[in-house]
Write an enzyme that holds these catalytic residues in place. Structure first.
Site, PDB file in Angstrom:
ATOM      1  CB  SER A 128      -0.915   0.016   1.229  1.00  0.00           C
ATOM      2  OG  SER A 128      -1.836  -1.042   1.189  1.00  0.00           O
ATOM      3  N   GLY A 133      -4.204   2.408  -2.106  1.00  0.00           N
ATOM      4  CA  GLY A 133      -4.607   1.417  -1.121  1.00  0.00           C
ATOM      5  C   GLY A 133      -5.374   0.306  -1.797  1.00  0.00           C
ATOM      6  CB  SER A 134      -8.992  -0.143  -2.498  1.00  0.00           C
ATOM      7  OG  SER A 134      -9.407  -0.184  -1.151  1.00  0.00           O
ATOM      8  CB  ILE A 159       4.403  -0.881   6.132  1.00  0.00           C
ATOM      9  CG1 ILE A 159       4.241  -0.209   4.767  1.00  0.00           C
ATOM     10  CG2 ILE A 159       5.194  -2.177   6.038  1.00  0.00           C
ATOM     11  CD1 ILE A 159       3.378  -0.979   3.783  1.00  0.00           C
ATOM     12  CG  ASP A 241      -6.468 -14.777  -3.407  1.00  0.00           C
ATOM     13  OD1 ASP A 241      -7.205 -13.792  -3.194  1.00  0.00           O
ATOM     14  OD2 ASP A 241      -6.302 -15.276  -4.534  1.00  0.00           O
ATOM     15  CG  LEU A 339     -18.202  -7.532  30.489  1.00  0.00           C
ATOM     16  CD1 LEU A 339     -18.532  -8.641  29.494  1.00  0.00           C
ATOM     17  CD2 LEU A 339     -16.713  -7.231  30.443  1.00  0.00           C
ATOM     18  CD  GLU A 364      -3.481  -8.912   4.684  1.00  0.00           C
ATOM     19  OE1 GLU A 364      -3.296  -8.738   3.466  1.00  0.00           O
ATOM     20  OE2 GLU A 364      -2.605  -9.340   5.448  1.00  0.00           O
TER      21      GLU A 364
END
Length: 380
Positions: A128, A133-134, A159, A241, A339, A364
């Site tokens: 990235s 990014g994407s 990273i 993957d 909680l 990812e």
């Protein structure tokens, strides 16, 4: 609580049990304080390398354990259930090893892989960028031919292990074609001109440093190129993957930890003269949480078994990553609700689990990207 697992061999069951024991006894007690202080546990990765976890899915001739990927992922789930930052770190490191094993030359594999899977060296995955990014085709980091090697210039972003890694599996542009102009290089962390920025101030996973990495005229020998020139995008996507299955297993472990926390609390917390676990409304909520955890595990195991069989598992990895990480966000949020006020305090780990669950929906490949992957496979 312990998971009743269906593992392929007694040896696999023993290995997963060993990792589970180590995670509970040596990782879990350290997690809260280390996350609070933002301390990276480098020694944990050496220890897990010694147990064989880092080499679990890799061949014995390189020091691995030659186990199916489904076995490795179930061991990884155990680590993440005890300490999510370490689980994510293991997933990233093992993904960098897979790049070398699947695409390196025999000489490169012999030279580097044994050290990597022992944990002597820790890896980072540098794909990235601030504006890529994407959409990794928008990458601008360049690797120019230089005296028989390459000169790297550019910036990588988000990273994991930046500043603490011993090497960076780095993707850089070697040509102008958006998809076929990218190559992969294994860059040592001590290369001249390589540096990392200030760690990001994250809402969770604070024991795992995440930062930008800068390449300023970094020279890399040609024998550190992994795969053919121009093969970088194919290598990157194939690794993702497998990496997505690692994140799915980690998210499942995190959700399981949150469920266990909620169940234990519900048994002990008394209101209106009886434990709140006896109230049907809460029982239904806990049941839904348990179903989400079980479903998450089933999706990553199905994808892993297809991977182990040599079948295409891209869509299945996307389904697993999407399902498991969304489940983790939902289950950890519900655990805080179980909680009540205590769930919103740092006296219990539920609030940390909730903060940690957000990142897996993003890295990812965001879960929106996973939906795109699934839809494109459906529509051809």
């Amino acid at each position: 609580m312990a998971v009743e697992r269906l593992l392929p061999t007694p040896e696999a069951a023993e290995l997963v049990g060993l990792v589970s024991e180590i995670a509970r006894e040596q990782l879990a007690p350290r997690a809260s304080a280390a996350e609070e202080a933002g301390e990276f546990p480098r020694d944990a990765f050496r220890m897990l390398g010694e147990t064989g976890l880092l080499g679990m899915p890799y061949p014995e001739r390189f020091g691995g354990l030659d186990q199916p990927y489904e076995v490795y992922l179930q061991a990884l789930e155990e680590v993440a259930a005890s300490w999510m930052s370490v689980g994510v770190g293991v997933s990233v490191h093992v993904m960098t090893c897979s790049v070398l094993l699947r695409h390196g030359t025999p000489e490169q594999i012999e030279r580097w892989l044994p050290e990597l899977i022992k944990g002597d060296l820790l890896g980072a995955y540098a794909l990235s960028e601030p504006s890529a990014g994407s959409d990794i085709s928008a990458m601008t980091t360049r690797a120019k031919r230089d005296n028989g090697g390459y000169q790297l210039d550019g910036t990588k972003a988000w990273i994991s292990h930046a500043g603490v890694a011993d090497y960076y599996v780095t993707f850089a542009r070697t040509g102008e074609d958006p998809k076929r102009g990218m190559s992969c290089l294994l860059v040592p962390a001590d290369a001249e001109g390589l540096s990392s920025g200030t760690p990001e101030r994250k809402m969770g996973l604070t024991a795992s440093p995440t930062a930008q990495v800068y390449f300023d005229a970094v020279r890399v020998d040609a024998d550190r190129r992994i795969g053919d020139e121009g093969d970088g995008m194919r290598i990157a996507l194939a690794a993702l993957d497998s990496g997505r299955l690692g994140i799915a297993a980690c998210a499942t472990g995190l959700a399981r930890a949150a469920l266990d926390c909620a169940v234990d609390y519900a048994k002990e917390r008394v209101q209106f003269g009886r434990p709140i676990a006896e109230f049907e409304g809460l029982q239904f909520l806990l049941a839904e949480m348990a179903a989400a955890v079980d479903t998450a595990r089933a999706t990553y195991l199905y994808a892993a078994r297809k991977r182990d069989a040599g079948l295409d598992f891209t869509r299945d990895a996307a389904v697993a990553k999407l399902t498991a990480t969304d489940a983790a966000m939902r289950v950890t949020t519900d655990a805080v609700q179980v909680l009540g006020g205590y769930g919103y305090t740092r006296d219990f780990p539920a609030e940390r689990y909730m903060r940690e669950a957000k990142a897996p929906q993003i890295f990812e490949g965001t879960n929106q990207i996973q939906r795109l992957v699934i839809a494109r496979r459906l529509l051809g």
